[in-house]
Design an enzyme around this catalytic site. Structure first.
Site, PDB file in Angstrom:
ATOM      1  N   GLU A 263     -92.314   3.303 -33.324  1.00  0.00           N
ATOM      2  CA  GLU A 263     -92.800   4.421 -32.511  1.00  0.00           C
ATOM      3  C   GLU A 263     -92.990   5.699 -33.318  1.00  0.00           C
ATOM      4  O   GLU A 263     -94.051   6.315 -33.284  1.00  0.00           O
ATOM      5  CB  GLU A 263     -91.825   4.670 -31.348  1.00  0.00           C
ATOM      6  CG  GLU A 263     -92.207   5.888 -30.524  1.00  0.00           C
ATOM      7  CD  GLU A 263     -91.267   6.134 -29.351  1.00  0.00           C
ATOM      8  OE1 GLU A 263     -90.339   5.350 -29.134  1.00  0.00           O
ATOM      9  OE2 GLU A 263     -91.493   7.147 -28.648  1.00  0.00           O
TER      10      GLU A 263
ATOM     11  N   GLU B 296     -84.900  10.247 -18.559  1.00  0.00           N
ATOM     12  CA  GLU B 296     -86.354  10.398 -18.557  1.00  0.00           C
ATOM     13  C   GLU B 296     -86.962  10.008 -17.204  1.00  0.00           C
ATOM     14  O   GLU B 296     -87.910   9.226 -17.125  1.00  0.00           O
ATOM     15  CB  GLU B 296     -86.971   9.586 -19.698  1.00  0.00           C
ATOM     16  CG  GLU B 296     -86.448  10.046 -21.055  1.00  0.00           C
ATOM     17  CD  GLU B 296     -87.125   9.398 -22.253  1.00  0.00           C
ATOM     18  OE1 GLU B 296     -87.558   8.245 -22.148  1.00  0.00           O
ATOM     19  OE2 GLU B 296     -87.205  10.061 -23.306  1.00  0.00           O
TER      20      GLU B 296
ATOM     21  N   ASP C 226     -83.661  10.371 -31.180  1.00  0.00           N
ATOM     22  CA  ASP C 226     -84.526   9.301 -30.687  1.00  0.00           C
ATOM     23  C   ASP C 226     -85.317   8.651 -31.821  1.00  0.00           C
ATOM     24  O   ASP C 226     -86.507   8.947 -31.973  1.00  0.00           O
ATOM     25  CB  ASP C 226     -85.488   9.888 -29.637  1.00  0.00           C
ATOM     26  CG  ASP C 226     -86.216   8.812 -28.858  1.00  0.00           C
ATOM     27  OD1 ASP C 226     -85.906   7.632 -29.060  1.00  0.00           O
ATOM     28  OD2 ASP C 226     -87.087   9.163 -28.058  1.00  0.00           O
TER      29      ASP C 226
HETATM   30  C1  GCV Z   1     -88.716   3.231 -22.905  1.00  0.00           C
HETATM   31  C2  GCV Z   1     -88.352   7.313 -26.155  1.00  0.00           C
HETATM   32  C3  GCV Z   1     -89.693   6.691 -25.962  1.00  0.00           C
HETATM   33  C4  GCV Z   1     -89.877   6.149 -24.557  1.00  0.00           C
HETATM   34  C5  GCV Z   1     -88.713   5.185 -24.272  1.00  0.00           C
HETATM   35  C6  GCV Z   1     -87.411   5.946 -24.445  1.00  0.00           C
HETATM   36  C7  GCV Z   1     -86.190   5.065 -24.236  1.00  0.00           C
HETATM   37  O1  GCV Z   1     -88.252   8.515 -25.446  1.00  0.00           O
HETATM   38  O2  GCV Z   1     -90.706   7.614 -26.267  1.00  0.00           O
HETATM   39  O3  GCV Z   1     -91.103   5.494 -24.508  1.00  0.00           O
HETATM   40  O4  GCV Z   1     -88.806   4.625 -22.995  1.00  0.00           O
HETATM   41  O5  GCV Z   1     -87.339   6.446 -25.745  1.00  0.00           O
HETATM   42  O6  GCV Z   1     -85.610   4.652 -25.217  1.00  0.00           O
HETATM   43  O7  GCV Z   1     -85.825   4.829 -23.103  1.00  0.00           O
END
Ligand code: GCV
Length: 658
Positions: free
Chosen positions: A379, A272, A351
């Site tokens: 989340e 990411e 995720d």
């Molecule tokens: C910390 C998901 C979340 C991100 C997070 C990522 C991760 O994509 O939306 O906010 O980033 O996981 O676990 O690194």
């Protein structure tokens, strides 16, 4: 949380004074000092045994009636962090090999009092099933928390470290459920956070490490793999470049000289937008080992996350499957890692959705230390507005038998299988809200994570019952009603959001509330691919091949819709709306019905909660009731948007005309 130590019925444990003796431990050791303070607090609060009635050292003569003689003794035969309790009518002995074991034993005694069980029953041996029990905070130095739903950070604000009181309370309750490692900053390490390993923050970070160490917790920092570029070092992060290695060596030596207690580093690389070894044509193992070699002399660990996937996918591309990515990126590196590297793998291949299969990478790497990563922060599971008790989900992950043998994921992460080492980590759900977790009921997830990590065989029902008794009430009606709410809440959430493993359909970015096509034409690789006839992604051998990453019998089971567990049907298969489910309904009717049932179940939860008015703390009751009202709105929105979407897409009426 659960350490308020409100008065408990003295019927079971009529203790009016406490005789304490300490053998083989010194009172001055920070962990022992904290354990003794905790005993004082607990006995004073719950049993009204005030400090004056605690007598050291133990007078060997038989103590007077209603006195508990508590012997705390070192016993090097007991395994690390473990403890042994032996009780008789008026005395209790707690033996441990180390200070942490002593502290955990003290918390066990206090828990027994809190749940109003007789101390005389405490004859047992306890040791952690999983050695590394960790929390990951996604706190940024500006005070925001990525995916935080309970206020701001209590570690940082405006690029400064905050006062230590709240961190100390946090360390207390984390230790009380057996947590022994904490990473305090977000894995997305940016801006000031990159400088946590520099003199700018040494004295504060050292102080946090000391607070944690006094509760048996090792401090970890998340690390920016490209720190050299940002901190005035070489303009490269190539793990093979000598100048980069030299720069890290110097940097880490300085950091460890300033913070010798540091447990090590947590790293999100090539994920990411975060930098990583792939940029330089190196493997994940090359990146991890470069750092691992450098931290090894200090006893440091490198915890390397496996959340590595292509987040710039073209939605028109049907070949790339994000679910495959973790396995594809790591499996060939098994055996390449140094001993102090741990790979941290999310429970599911995508995720943290409400339902995913277990990641096929867990248990697949026989020569590599593995950590199971779960998310306590809600989340994708309701932002701590909606109630969603996650212990059953984590238990499913731990209990999953990875292949034809009997080895479970819990065996892998507890180091019983493959003779490697392992651990468990969770993204924390705490913040600076007065009640720590936003929704008071979300604290049950924090509690449950710790308890399950210590004893993987505890049931979700056992853990939830304990938590209710420690926090809300010992009344049977309350225990039953709240257990009922919590234990069903995950299934309910699944029903009104994304049943059958389809996942996503959430509002982009925030991830709260429905948006069926929110990510459908995006770069994130999370597509449902619904058209007027069918829905889902074919992840079998005829499709993306994801199902073949599993060992048998799972690969064959998932391959065929008839044998695939129905709650994962749309994770593995693309199916027509007319597909017949085992209950005789069509897939689409089942989908419609689930959403209606989900809303009804939220209404039932609310009725259950309302029935407890007057039986629990009114402030808690009101706060949770307010969250439930928002949950109901959310559930209705999910039901109506999802069902309308599929009605419009397919033209197929709901059988009941809804
Ligand atoms: C910390 C998901 C979340 C991100 C997070 C990522 C991760 O994509 O939306 O906010 O980033 O996981 O676990 O690194």
């Amino acid at each position: 949380m659960w350490l308020e130590y409100e008065p408990r019925s003295s019927g079971v444990n009529c203790v009016k004074s406490l005789y304490l003796s300490l053998k083989g431990f010194t009172k001055e050791h920070p962990i022992v000092a904290n354990a003794l303070t905790e005993l004082e607090r607990g006995f004073a609060g719950m049993l009204a045994v005030t400090k004056e009635n605690i007598i050291y050292p133990l007078d060997e003569a038989k103590p007077p009636a209603e006195t508990l003689a508590l012997r705390l003794e070192r016993d090097t035969e007991i395994s690390a962090e473990g403890y042994q309790l032996t009780a008789d009518e008026y005395s209790l002995s707690l033996r441990a090999a180390d200070e942490s074991g002593l502290l955990y034993g003290v918390f066990h005694i206090l828990r027994q009092i809190a749940i109003e069980k007789p101390l005389a029953e405490l004859t047992l041996m306890s040791q952690p099933d999983i050695k590394l029990r960790m929390l990951n905070h996604w706190d940024n130095l500006d005070g925001s928390i990525e995916r935080g739903y309970s206020g701001r950070s209590f570690f940082f604000a405006q690029n400064k470290v905050l006062p230590y009181e709240r961190m100390t309370d946090y360390a207390r309750f984390a230790a009380s459920v057996g947590i022994n490692a904490v990473a305090i900053n977000n894995v997305n390490v940016k801006d000031a956070a990159t400088r946590l390993i520099t003199p700018e923050y040494y004295s504060e970070v050292r102080q946090i490490a000391a607070i944690f160490a006094a509760y048996g917790i090792r401090l970890f920092l998340s690390l920016n793999f490209a720190a050299s570029l940002e901190l005035g070092g070489p303009q490269s992060a190539d793990p093979f470049a000598e100048e980069v290695i030299n720069w890290w060596q110097k940097q880490i030596a300085e950091t460890y000289a300033a913070i010798p207690d540091l447990g090590g580093f947590l790293i999100k690389a090539d994920s990411e937008g975060r930098p990583g070894p792939f940029t330089y044509g190196r493997t994940q193992a090359d990146g991890a080992n470069m750092l691992a070699k450098i931290v090894a002399p200090y006893g440091g660990l490198i915890i390397w996350r496996c959340f590595v996937y292509n987040c710039t996918q073209d939605w028109r591309d049907y070949q790339t499957d994000r679910a495959r990515a973790g396995y594809d990126n790591f499996i060939t590196t098994d055996g390449d890692y140094l001993d102090n590297v741990f790979l941290q793998i999310k429970n599911g291949p995508m995720d943290f959705q409400i339902r995913e299969p277990i990641s096929p990478l867990l248990g697949a790497m026989e020569k590599t230390n593995q950590i199971l990563e779960v998310q306590i922060a809600q989340e994708y599971t309701g932002h701590q507005i909606d109630v969603c008790y996650l212990v059953p989900m984590w238990k499913e992950a731990l209990d999953f038998v990875i292949g034809a043998g009997n080895d479970k994921v819990s065996d892998v992460v507890s180091g019983k299988t493959y003779a490697n080492r392992g651990g468990i980590a969770a993204v924390a759900n705490t913040g600076d809200d007065a009640n720590w977790t936003g929704n008071d009921l979300a604290a049950a997830n924090f509690y449950g994570f710790g308890r399950l990590s210590w004893s993987v065989n505890l049931t979700a029902a056992d853990i939830v019952g304990e938590w209710i008794m420690m926090t809300l009430s010992r009344d049977e009606q309350v225990i039953n009603a709240v257990s009922d709410i919590l234990l069903h809440s995950r299934l309910t959430y699944e029903k009104y959001t994304t049943p059958l493993g389809i996942g996503w359909m959430v509002s982009p970015h925030s991830h709260y509330g429905p948006s069926v096509d929110g990510y459908e034409y995006s770069r994130w690789g999370t597509y449902h691919r619904a058209d007027y006839l069918a829905i889902g992604v074919d992840r079998t051998s005829k499709g993306t091949g994801f199902s073949t990453q599993y060992r048998e019998p799972h690969a064959s089971i998932y391959e065929n819709p008839a044998t695939c567990p129905e709650d994962l049907l749309l994770f593995f298969h693309r199916l027509p709306y007319s597909y017949l489910m085992k209950n005789g309904k069509t897939l689409l009717q089942h989908f419609y019905d689930c959403h209606h049932e989900g809303v009804k179940e939220v209404e039932a939860m609310i009725a259950g909660w309302n029935g407890l008015a007057g039986q629990i703390d009114p402030a808690i009751h009101t706060r949770v009731a307010e969250r439930f009202a928002r949950q109901l709105d959310n559930a209705i929105e999910w039901r109506d948007q999802v069902n309308t979407y599929f009605y419009r897409k397919s033209g197929i009426e709901d059988r009941y005309g809804k």
